[in-house]
Write a protein that holds these residues in place. Structure first.
Motif, mmCIF file in Angstrom:
data_model
loop_
_atom_site.group_PDB
_atom_site.id
_atom_site.type_symbol
_atom_site.label_atom_id
_atom_site.label_comp_id
_atom_site.label_asym_id
_atom_site.label_seq_id
_atom_site.Cartn_x
_atom_site.Cartn_y
_atom_site.Cartn_z
ATOM 1 N N ILE A 38 56.909 23.624 40.361
ATOM 2 C CA ILE A 38 57.197 25.320 40.009
ATOM 3 C C ILE A 38 58.280 25.030 39.536
ATOM 4 O O ILE A 38 58.489 25.866 38.366
ATOM 5 C CB ILE A 38 57.212 25.870 41.504
ATOM 6 C CG1 ILE A 38 55.760 25.928 42.046
ATOM 7 C CG2 ILE A 38 57.839 27.226 41.093
ATOM 8 C CD1 ILE A 38 55.887 26.569 43.277
ATOM 9 N N GLU A 39 59.386 24.230 39.837
ATOM 10 C CA GLU A 39 60.708 24.445 38.946
ATOM 11 C C GLU A 39 60.485 23.908 37.641
ATOM 12 O O GLU A 39 61.118 24.538 36.613
ATOM 13 C CB GLU A 39 61.662 23.374 39.698
ATOM 14 C CG GLU A 39 62.086 23.958 41.068
ATOM 15 C CD GLU A 39 63.001 23.202 41.885
ATOM 16 O OE1 GLU A 39 63.344 22.181 41.216
ATOM 17 O OE2 GLU A 39 63.405 23.316 42.889
ATOM 18 N N LYS A 42 58.753 26.625 35.425
ATOM 19 C CA LYS A 42 59.809 27.822 35.285
ATOM 20 C C LYS A 42 60.838 27.287 34.158
ATOM 21 O O LYS A 42 61.048 28.158 33.266
ATOM 22 C CB LYS A 42 60.667 28.186 36.466
ATOM 23 C CG LYS A 42 59.623 28.951 37.593
ATOM 24 C CD LYS A 42 60.447 29.445 38.721
ATOM 25 C CE LYS A 42 59.525 30.400 39.648
ATOM 26 N NZ LYS A 42 60.086 30.818 40.917
ATOM 27 N N LYS A 43 61.078 25.915 34.241
ATOM 28 C CA LYS A 43 62.081 25.680 33.236
ATOM 29 C C LYS A 43 61.370 25.840 31.996
ATOM 30 O O LYS A 43 62.190 25.977 30.801
ATOM 31 C CB LYS A 43 62.804 24.220 33.303
ATOM 32 C CG LYS A 43 63.895 24.137 34.325
ATOM 33 C CD LYS A 43 64.213 23.007 34.710
ATOM 34 C CE LYS A 43 65.197 22.837 35.825
ATOM 35 N NZ LYS A 43 65.889 21.263 35.968
ATOM 36 N N ILE A 45 58.678 27.682 30.988
ATOM 37 C CA ILE A 45 58.534 28.934 30.517
ATOM 38 C C ILE A 45 59.929 29.541 29.958
ATOM 39 O O ILE A 45 59.908 30.160 29.126
ATOM 40 C CB ILE A 45 58.405 29.857 31.798
ATOM 41 C CG1 ILE A 45 56.847 29.558 32.135
ATOM 42 C CG2 ILE A 45 58.388 31.376 31.735
ATOM 43 C CD1 ILE A 45 56.546 30.262 33.674
ATOM 44 N N ASP A 46 61.144 29.223 30.465
ATOM 45 C CA ASP A 46 62.326 29.686 30.034
ATOM 46 C C ASP A 46 62.435 29.114 28.333
ATOM 47 O O ASP A 46 63.069 29.947 27.714
ATOM 48 C CB ASP A 46 63.397 29.175 30.696
ATOM 49 C CG ASP A 46 63.595 29.916 32.228
ATOM 50 O OD1 ASP A 46 62.980 31.166 32.085
ATOM 51 O OD2 ASP A 46 64.041 29.497 33.382
#
Length: 65
Positions: A38-39, A42-43, A45-46
């Motif tokens: 998940i981390e 998310k990175k 996506i950013d």
């Protein structure tokens, strides 16, 4: 174990969890916890959001000129 080493350079992918392997880099499988996955997503996506902002700014700059 989701990967079965066939030699020191190649990895044979097995089963549904074959995506946790990094072929060619190591004979050992790479296991990531759900939290780590998940981390990482998310990175990613950013970084994609930043690229989108840069592209939008570039398009706006081109449309002004």
């Amino acid at each position: 174990m989701c990967c079965e080493p066939t030699s020191h350079k190649f990895v044979k992918h097995m089963g549904m969890n074959a995506s946790c392997c990094t072929p060619g880099l190591s004979h050992r499988p790479h296991f990531f916890s759900k939290k780590k996955k998940i981390e990482m997503l998310k990175k990613h996506i950013d970084s994609l959001k930043e690229k989108i902002e840069d592209i939008e700014a570039y398009i706006e700059e081109l449309s002004k000129g």
